[in-house]
Design an enzyme around this catalytic site. Structure first.
Site, PDB file in Angstrom:
ATOM      1  N   GLU A 192     -19.841  42.631  66.298  1.00  0.00           N
ATOM      2  CA  GLU A 192     -20.593  41.965  65.248  1.00  0.00           C
ATOM      3  C   GLU A 192     -21.934  42.653  65.043  1.00  0.00           C
ATOM      4  O   GLU A 192     -22.539  43.152  65.990  1.00  0.00           O
ATOM      5  CB  GLU A 192     -20.796  40.496  65.613  1.00  0.00           C
ATOM      6  CG  GLU A 192     -19.458  39.791  65.681  1.00  0.00           C
ATOM      7  CD  GLU A 192     -19.559  38.304  65.784  1.00  0.00           C
ATOM      8  OE1 GLU A 192     -20.654  37.789  66.050  1.00  0.00           O
ATOM      9  OE2 GLU A 192     -18.527  37.648  65.590  1.00  0.00           O
ATOM     10  N   CYS A 203     -29.357  43.876  63.382  1.00  0.00           N
ATOM     11  CA  CYS A 203     -29.106  43.694  64.820  1.00  0.00           C
ATOM     12  C   CYS A 203     -27.762  44.338  65.145  1.00  0.00           C
ATOM     13  O   CYS A 203     -26.736  43.982  64.577  1.00  0.00           O
ATOM     14  CB  CYS A 203     -29.101  42.198  65.144  1.00  0.00           C
ATOM     15  SG  CYS A 203     -28.737  41.870  66.876  1.00  0.00           S
ATOM     16  N   CYS A 239     -19.476  42.190  76.754  1.00  0.00           N
ATOM     17  CA  CYS A 239     -20.581  42.494  77.660  1.00  0.00           C
ATOM     18  C   CYS A 239     -20.208  42.083  79.074  1.00  0.00           C
ATOM     19  O   CYS A 239     -19.545  41.064  79.280  1.00  0.00           O
ATOM     20  CB  CYS A 239     -21.850  41.764  77.230  1.00  0.00           C
ATOM     21  SG  CYS A 239     -23.293  42.266  78.188  1.00  0.00           S
ATOM     22  N   CYS A 253     -24.657  36.723  81.281  1.00  0.00           N
ATOM     23  CA  CYS A 253     -25.735  35.737  81.162  1.00  0.00           C
ATOM     24  C   CYS A 253     -25.094  34.394  80.794  1.00  0.00           C
ATOM     25  O   CYS A 253     -24.258  34.331  79.893  1.00  0.00           O
ATOM     26  CB  CYS A 253     -26.733  36.157  80.094  1.00  0.00           C
ATOM     27  SG  CYS A 253     -27.452  37.782  80.421  1.00  0.00           S
ATOM     28  N   CYS A 280     -25.008  32.888  77.122  1.00  0.00           N
ATOM     29  CA  CYS A 280     -24.638  33.807  76.042  1.00  0.00           C
ATOM     30  C   CYS A 280     -23.142  33.748  75.738  1.00  0.00           C
ATOM     31  O   CYS A 280     -22.312  33.868  76.632  1.00  0.00           O
ATOM     32  CB  CYS A 280     -25.031  35.221  76.442  1.00  0.00           C
ATOM     33  SG  CYS A 280     -24.456  36.465  75.283  1.00  0.00           S
ATOM     34  N   CYS A 290     -29.428  34.626  68.248  1.00  0.00           N
ATOM     35  CA  CYS A 290     -29.443  35.279  69.549  1.00  0.00           C
ATOM     36  C   CYS A 290     -28.524  34.578  70.551  1.00  0.00           C
ATOM     37  O   CYS A 290     -28.556  33.372  70.700  1.00  0.00           O
ATOM     38  CB  CYS A 290     -30.874  35.260  70.068  1.00  0.00           C
ATOM     39  SG  CYS A 290     -31.030  36.057  71.637  1.00  0.00           S
TER      40      CYS A 290
HETATM   41  S1  SF4 Z   1     -27.431  38.077  76.640  1.00  0.00           S
HETATM   42 FE1  SF4 Z   1     -25.210  38.345  76.358  1.00  0.00          FE
HETATM   43  S2  SF4 Z   1     -24.975  40.340  75.374  1.00  0.00           S
HETATM   44 FE2  SF4 Z   1     -27.063  40.264  76.239  1.00  0.00          FE
HETATM   45  S3  SF4 Z   1     -26.880  41.159  78.315  1.00  0.00           S
HETATM   46 FE3  SF4 Z   1     -26.602  38.955  78.558  1.00  0.00          FE
HETATM   47  S4  SF4 Z   1     -24.367  38.635  78.446  1.00  0.00           S
HETATM   48 FE4  SF4 Z   1     -24.806  40.667  77.599  1.00  0.00          FE
END
Ligand code: SF4
Length: 381
Positions: free
Chosen positions: A97, A143, A150, A154, A157, A373
């Site tokens: 994206e 962005c 990923c 996190c 996220c 975000c």
């Molecule tokens: S916020 Fe999401 S995309 Fe960014 S490093 Fe952490 S897990 Fe990865």
């Protein structure tokens, strides 16, 4: 992860590599410039219609198995605030994206500090009208994603839920920018654009490809490095490498907690590089004149948003040339955190500002289309 070192798209080629290619195919070196002009500046997705290139060269390039490598826009979601979330597809069927945010990146102006005043002045000048009297679309931010998914995990996220599938090539990173610029018919000479590498993925875990994309954007597309920012979750050794790059975007560090106890819970990567290591790397990072490092801090209700957390951040970040961007958590399916009350966000900000840290509250963009975000995930797939 699959090896993406063999790149079949011309958008991954530096000028030297294009020159090597055309000369190996028996053509004069200046043809490389023409190819670069067509793909990076005119945003052509195929060489077929490029009339100043000899047919022989075009067919030889095709016979080499090379194509321009422009991503396909599979889907577009437009928010009520003008934000556009793109689902971009690549040759192997993977997708990421990319987000277009009109008129400013994070709505971070106006906190009463000197830096805030500068941002407000900049916004005001961006609003100026052209000599024709027509208002320009003067400012937007793109962005960009750096990986499919990923691996950093996190906890707040949505992208983390995908895991990591593969790194993007330099051309796939550059291609996202070009596809969005083309979709909005942007004239880079006239319009003020920013790039943030804050989409899907951790750019510093795809470091070589990410840095090559940056160089291509600067040298071939004509994007000033000062208009780019990369955000890292805290890959400490790469922060050191990044500081030594002759051409580099600005650096943002996704801090999100004042100490290891809280950060380990929401960002497991803290077990590898703890808050002290991260802050030491930030302190040693060589900034350019007038440059500030950015700390991003996603406020999660009842987790990291208390006044004592703000005081601890202020104490630990003291002496670092930085500003702080506060982001009230964007709720999404599958993530069990809540958005803090606005009064709590304001209080957090005023503690940091009171301690001398320029601190901005980022206006959430495209929340209704999951473009904000931490919300990037292929919600249609
Ligand atoms: S916020 Fe999401 S995309 Fe960014 S490093 Fe952490 S897990 Fe990865």
């Amino acid at each position: 992860m699959p090896d993406m070192s063999i790149q079949n798209e011309l958008l991954s080629f530096s000028n030297q590599e294009l020159t090597d290619l055309v000369t190996r195919l028996g053509h004069p070196g200046f043809r490389a410039r023409q190819v670069a002009e067509a793909i990076f500046r005119q945003r052509r997705d195929s060489l077929v219609g490029v009339s100043n290139l000899p047919l022989a060269l075009k067919s030889q390039i095709a016979e080499e198995g090379l194509s321009v490598g422009f991503p396909r826009i599979h889907q577009k979601f437009t928010s009520t605030d003008g934000t556009v979330r793109y689902l971009m597809g690549f040759a192997d069927g993977e997708s990421v994206e990319t987000v277009w945010m009109p008129e400013g990146d994070f709505g971070e102006a106006g906190d009463g500090t000197e830096a805030g005043q500068e941002e407000l002045a900049q916004l005001a000048s961006d609003e100026k009208r052209t000599h024709t009297g027509k208002k320009t679309r003067s400012r937007a931010t793109i962005c960009v994603s750096s990986q499919v998914g990923c691996a950093v995990n996190c906890q707040f996220c949505l992208t983390a839920l995908l895991g990591v599938k593969r790194n993007l090539t330099p051309g796939e990173i550059v291609g996202q920018v070009l596809a969005v610029l083309r979709d909005h018919d942007v004239n880079l000479q006239r319009e003020r654009m920013n790039i943030v590498f804050m989409g899907m993925g951790e750019p510093f875990l795809n470091y070589e490809n990410f840095m090559k994309a940056v160089r291509l954007l600067v040298e071939e597309v004509g994007f000033p490095e000062s208009r780019m920012t990369v955000s890292t979750s805290g890959i400490v050794p790469r922060i050191g490498d990044f500081g030594k790059e002759p051409v580099r975007p600005k650096l943002a560090i996704s801090l999100n907690a004042p100490n290891d106890a809280i950060r380990e819970r929401i960002m497991p990567i803290t077990r590898k590089w703890n808050v002290q290591m991260l802050l030491d790397a930030a302190r040693q990072f060589p900034l350019r004149p007038r440059e500030l490092l950015t700390f991003e801090y996603v406020l999660l209700d009842g987790v990291n948003d208390a006044p004592e957390h703000a005081r601890e951040v202020a104490r630990r970040a003291a002496g670092i040339q930085c500003k702080v961007n506060l982001i009230a958590f964007n709720p999404g399916p599958g993530v069990n955190y809540a958005m803090p009350a606005h009064s709590r966000v304001r209080e957090f900000q005023s503690i940091l500002v009171g301690a001398g840290l320029p601190t901005f509250i980022r206006r959430p963009r495209g929340r209704d289309i999951y473009a904000a975000c931490g919300q990037l995930k292929r919600t249609v797939s």
